[in-house]
Design a protein around this motif. Structure first.
Motif: not given
Length: 278
Positions: A133-137, A199-212
């Motif tokens: 769903r994330s256009p960035v990912v 952990k690095k991926e989570m740190r970067l992705f979570k602000p972009l994709v929000g919650g689950d």
């Protein structure tokens, strides 16, 4: 995550060796600022950068103590090692989706992320549709798949992977019929892997994709459109997704697979769809 939030979080940068057309197209598509080549550790205007260099796009956190870039890589490191030495159809994920002699199911991975699990399944012969769903990912994933096509030993695997940048619930709900033998779900949160990479991926992705994603709604949509089963990857001690109890589960050291059986997969034997790919 709405468009205004994304504009505040992320800018696009292209190095002299990067593809300015790809960077410009991505920035225009999402309404993001396109910067000249910048040094991430010195950037203060945006917390994240999508950087295009000679290797393609990567997601980078800015600031002096930020971790290194995140990319989708299918030709080196842990992903490549797992393809070569990961245990083949003996892997837990293979057992969870029903892979065995004479049965190679078609799979929809409705939470593709950086495509690692989908790549494992494709390397074992499955045709996999990846929904992200994330256009960035999705941009990172598309670039990783494109690069992988340049390697003779990996290209056949990637040829069995098809990426769609779409919200999974909306995509599944819009289909008029079953979409695959198996629908596979691996929600990004809660985090299960303690490795520095994840952990690095989570740190970067979570602000972009929000919650689950809305897990119960996603599970329901998957159950409505899978032919044989839905497989949900969870942290080993995490609760089941609310709504429907799994038929059975397979447990590993840190993760488990909740399997929701709709009917026996023995019907795939001799069906001829993917059984010649294993």
């Amino acid at each position: 995550m709405n468009q205004v939030d994304l504009k505040e979080l992320l800018a696009v940068s292209v190095s002299p060796e990067g593809d300015p057309v790809a960077a410009s197209n991505f920035a225009q598509r999402l309404g993001l600022v396109l910067l000249n080549d910048v040094i991430p550790s010195k950037e203060r205007r945006y917390p994240l950068l999508m950087m295009y260099d000679r290797h393609g796009p990567s997601l980078v956190e800015t600031g002096k103590v930020a971790p290194g870039p995140v990319t989708a890589d299918f030709v080196s490191g842990k992903v490549d090692h797992r393809r070569k030495f990961g245990g083949g159809k003996g892997q837990l994920i293979a057992k969870a989706v029903g892979l065995k002699s004479g049965i190679t199911p078609e799979v929809v991975d409705a939470t593709a992320g950086l495509g690692r699990d989908a790549f494992v399944l494709a390397s074992l012969g499955c045709r996999v549709t990846l929904l992200e769903r994330s256009p960035v990912v999705a941009e990172l994933l598309a670039s990783g798949l494109e690069r992988a096509c340049l390697f003779d030993d990996v290209a056949p695997v990637v040829s069995r992977m098809t990426l769609t940048n779409s919200d999974s619930i909306e995509w599944l709900s819009s289909q008029n019929d079953v979409v695959a033998d198996v629908v596979y779900l691996d929600p990004m949160f809660p985090q299960r892997d303690k490795s520095s990479l994840v952990k690095k991926e989570m740190r970067l992705f979570k602000p972009l994709v929000g919650g689950d994603l809305d897990a119960p709604a996603l599970l329901k949509a998957a159950l409505d459109k899978a032919r044989y089963r839905v497989v949900v990857k969870r942290p080993r001690k995490a609760p089941e997704i609310e709504g429907v109890n799994p038929t059975f589960r397979l447990e590993g050291k840190s993760s488990r697979y909740d399997i929701y059986t709709l009917k026996s997969m023995e019907g795939l034997k001799g069906a001829g769809s993917n059984n010649d790919l294993g």
